[in-house]
Write a protein that holds these residues in place. Structure first.
Motif, PDB file in Angstrom:
ATOM      1  N   ILE A   5       0.836  -1.204   0.000  1.00 27.96           N
ATOM      2  CA  ILE A   5       0.000   0.000   0.000  1.00 27.96           C
ATOM      3  C   ILE A   5       0.865   1.246   0.000  1.00 27.96           C
ATOM      4  N   GLU A   6       1.922   1.249   0.793  1.00 30.14           N
ATOM      5  CA  GLU A   6       2.814   2.402   0.852  1.00 30.14           C
ATOM      6  C   GLU A   6       3.516   2.624  -0.484  1.00 30.14           C
ATOM      7  N   VAL A   7       3.855   1.549  -1.165  1.00 31.22           N
ATOM      8  CA  VAL A   7       4.499   1.676  -2.476  1.00 31.22           C
ATOM      9  C   VAL A   7       3.534   2.299  -3.477  1.00 31.22           C
ATOM     10  N   LEU A   8       2.308   1.813  -3.498  1.00 28.10           N
ATOM     11  CA  LEU A   8       1.316   2.379  -4.422  1.00 28.10           C
ATOM     12  C   LEU A   8       1.081   3.854  -4.127  1.00 28.10           C
ATOM     13  N   ASN A   9       1.004   4.189  -2.844  1.00 25.20           N
ATOM     14  CA  ASN A   9       0.809   5.590  -2.487  1.00 25.20           C
ATOM     15  C   ASN A   9       1.996   6.450  -2.900  1.00 25.20           C
ATOM     16  N   ALA A  10       3.195   5.885  -2.845  1.00 25.96           N
ATOM     17  CA  ALA A  10       4.385   6.638  -3.263  1.00 25.96           C
ATOM     18  C   ALA A  10       4.309   6.983  -4.747  1.00 25.96           C
ATOM     19  N   PHE A  11       3.842   6.063  -5.561  1.00 22.81           N
ATOM     20  CA  PHE A  11       3.700   6.331  -6.992  1.00 22.81           C
ATOM     21  C   PHE A  11       2.591   7.346  -7.265  1.00 22.81           C
ATOM     22  N   ASP A  12       1.585   7.374  -6.390  1.00 26.07           N
ATOM     23  CA  ASP A  12       0.464   8.300  -6.600  1.00 26.07           C
ATOM     24  C   ASP A  12       0.839   9.748  -6.310  1.00 26.07           C
ATOM     25  N   THR A  13       1.914   9.960  -5.578  1.00 27.32           N
ATOM     26  CA  THR A  13       2.211  11.319  -5.116  1.00 27.32           C
ATOM     27  C   THR A  13       3.439  11.927  -5.796  1.00 27.32           C
ATOM     28  N   ILE A  14       3.860  11.381  -6.939  1.00 30.94           N
ATOM     29  CA  ILE A  14       4.955  12.034  -7.663  1.00 30.94           C
ATOM     30  C   ILE A  14       4.459  13.363  -8.225  1.00 30.94           C
ATOM     31  N   ARG A  15       5.384  14.279  -8.446  1.00 26.66           N
ATOM     32  CA  ARG A  15       5.034  15.592  -8.991  1.00 26.66           C
ATOM     33  C   ARG A  15       5.396  15.619 -10.479  1.00 26.66           C
ATOM     34  N   PRO A  16       4.429  15.317 -11.358  1.00 28.07           N
ATOM     35  CA  PRO A  16       4.750  15.367 -12.794  1.00 28.07           C
ATOM     36  C   PRO A  16       4.962  16.798 -13.232  1.00 28.07           C
TER      37      PRO A  16
END
Length: 314
Positions: A5-16
């Motif tokens: 879950i933490e890994v998925l959340n990390a990908f969700d919060t990148i700044r494109p």
């Protein structure tokens, strides 16, 4: 080690990176390349000189015109997202301690032997949780790219999207923690196809199976993933072929004349002039109500962000 879950959340919060003149997919494409490396069991860190040609090719194929010239930016700036919790860099201390705005050049990344990859905690979880790489890839593709391009991008990045579904955490917990996503309007397709009289506005394809249109799709001019609204002026009725070509940037519509402009990068064989390219310079079939016609602002976004410049000669 991080949880799935933490890994998925990390990908969700990148700044494109989003520039005033269009959408920049540099970070998502680099992350997909890195996910492909993990899936194939390759080392955690990849030297910039090895990743550079691969990212350049991805940006040339799926990014705005000339975006490959800034291929070094995501490799460096991903390290500042979440204070380095997602992307790790190996580089001389003098380079890593530079002020945030002093980005190394391509030459400096090469000559200093800079390498990058997922943080060890992220990398370990990705390698040990079945299906998590695929889940992250689906997450990135769905957030930043139209569905017409998902398989092509995944293949180019070396990712197998068909690997077993992620079972590392309870499904209920996973669903409950999915990020908020702007919902598509279920009526968008019907309204757009009706506006264009249920035919492709480029080639007039209008096949039906019984009463159901077949092979016709409602394309967003400004991608839904880039904030494009589900309204008729941001939609085109296109056959599956022209929808794919439109999202790839093979052609666009001139914002004022609404004529089809094929890119000079769209190369065909001997049948090109009798196939898709024959529509170059032609006007599309337009909705009769003026208010439903493609809006110049959305077409201008597509021209700047998706179309592979320049246009073929008239």
């Amino acid at each position: 080690m991080k949880s799935a879950i933490e890994v998925l959340n990390a990908f969700d919060t990148i700044r494109p990176a989003r520039a005033a003149d269009g959408y920049k997919p540099h970070k998502p494409l680099l992350l997909l390349l890195a996910l492909g490396r993990v899936q194939r069991g390759e080392p955690r860190l990849v030297p910039f000189v090895d990743a550079e040609p691969l990212l350049k090719a991805l940006l040339k194929e799926f990014g705005p015109t000339d975006s490959e010239s800034r291929r070094h930016l995501p490799f460096w700036h991903l390290h500042t997202d979440q204070d380095g919790a997602l992307w790790d860099l190996s580089a001389p201390a003098a380079l890593l301690n530079r002020p945030a705005g002093n980005t190394p050049t391509i030459g400096e990344l090469r000559s200093n032997h800079v390498a990058g990859g997922f943080h060890p905690d992220i990398d370990s979880c990705l390698r040990t949780t079945p299906g998590l790489v695929s889940a992250c890839a689906h997450r990135i593709l769905g957030k930043y790219f139209p569905s017409t391009l998902h398989e092509d991008i995944a293949m180019a990045a070396g990712i197998d999207l068909e690997e077993p579904s992620w079972v590392g955490e309870p499904v209920v917990q996973y669903a409950a923690q999915k990020p908020e996503k702007r919902r598509r309007n279920a009526e968008f397709r019907e309204r757009v196809l009706r506006a264009y009289e249920f035919r492709c506005c480029v080639c007039d394809f209008d096949l039906r199976v019984g009463h159901v249109p077949a092979g016709l799709e409602a394309a967003h001019i400004m991608w839904h993933t880039a904030g494009g609204p589900d309204i008729e002026p941001n939609g085109l009725s296109l056959c599956a072929l022209h929808h794919k070509l439109f999202d790839l940037g093979a052609f666009t519509l001139e914002p004022m004349t609404l004529k089809v402009l094929f890119s000079e990068h769209a190369v065909s064989g001997t049948r090109g002039l009798s196939g898709a390219l024959r529509h170059h310079g032609q006007s599309i079939h337009l909705p009769t109500p003026l208010e439903l016609r493609p809006a110049p602002d959305f077409l201008d976004w597509h021209l700047k962000s998706v179309f592979k410049k320049g246009a073929r000669p008239a």
